[in-house]
Design a protein around this motif. Sequence first.
Motif, PDB file in Angstrom:
ATOM      1  N   LEU A 117       0.113 -95.020   4.544  1.00 55.60           N
ATOM      2  CA  LEU A 117      -0.289 -94.762   3.167  1.00 55.60           C
ATOM      3  C   LEU A 117      -1.602 -93.981   3.127  1.00 55.60           C
ATOM      4  CD1 LEU A 117       0.056 -95.197   0.096  1.00 55.60           C
ATOM      5  CD2 LEU A 117      -1.240 -97.327   0.388  1.00 55.60           C
ATOM      6  N   ALA A 118      -2.569 -94.387   3.953  1.00 53.24           N
ATOM      7  CA  ALA A 118      -3.852 -93.683   4.004  1.00 53.24           C
ATOM      8  C   ALA A 118      -3.662 -92.234   4.457  1.00 53.24           C
ATOM      9  CB  ALA A 118      -4.819 -94.415   4.934  1.00 53.24           C
TER      10      ALA A 118
ATOM     11  N   TYR B 126      -1.025 -90.368   3.919  1.00 52.86           N
ATOM     12  CA  TYR B 126      -0.474 -89.633   2.778  1.00 52.86           C
ATOM     13  C   TYR B 126      -1.536 -89.352   1.717  1.00 52.86           C
ATOM     14  CZ  TYR B 126       4.299 -90.151   4.505  1.00 52.86           C
ATOM     15  OH  TYR B 126       5.447 -90.067   5.247  1.00 52.86           O
ATOM     16  N   VAL B 127      -2.369 -90.349   1.460  1.00 50.76           N
ATOM     17  CA  VAL B 127      -3.449 -90.162   0.484  1.00 50.76           C
ATOM     18  C   VAL B 127      -4.392 -89.059   0.960  1.00 50.76           C
ATOM     19  CG1 VAL B 127      -5.479 -91.257  -0.565  1.00 50.76           C
ATOM     20  CG2 VAL B 127      -3.305 -92.486  -0.478  1.00 50.76           C
TER      21      VAL B 127
ATOM     22  N   VAL C  92     -10.980 -91.200   4.182  1.00 46.91           N
ATOM     23  CA  VAL C  92      -9.767 -92.005   3.970  1.00 46.91           C
ATOM     24  C   VAL C  92      -8.967 -92.109   5.261  1.00 46.91           C
ATOM     25  CG1 VAL C  92      -7.518 -92.021   2.802  1.00 46.91           C
ATOM     26  CG2 VAL C  92      -9.595 -91.573   1.498  1.00 46.91           C
TER      27      VAL C  92
END
Length: 130
Positions: A15-16, A18-19, A80
Amino acid sequence: MGGESIPLEAQFNLLASYVALVIECGAVLVVSFGAIQSFSGVVASIFMGSASETAGRQIWLRFATWILLALEFALAADIVRTAVAPTWEDIFKLAVIATIRTMLNYFLAKDIASFDAPLQQPPSTTTRQD
């Protein structure tokens, strides 16, 4: 159902990633928008016959501002990406990248302030007495 479950840490890392990718895309879009805006400003100045040092400064100031914003986005993406279970190598890389980008930001902001200051000052209205 027989499917393997991905550990929570790996899911969060994904997820990180992708962010961070979305934030990096934002940086690319910001620089692209600034470049298009600046290029169109140069072309308009040339065709309208208003190409001057002041017009060039204004175009440069706008473009430099967009670059500053893009650098902030890029630094945010790096933070991130490194936030999830960083290794010492990741932390060292982030420190080097953050230092370089922060220095770029500082000097570019300083240039913007020095270029913008003369444009903000009103022209002198002193009259000459003979």
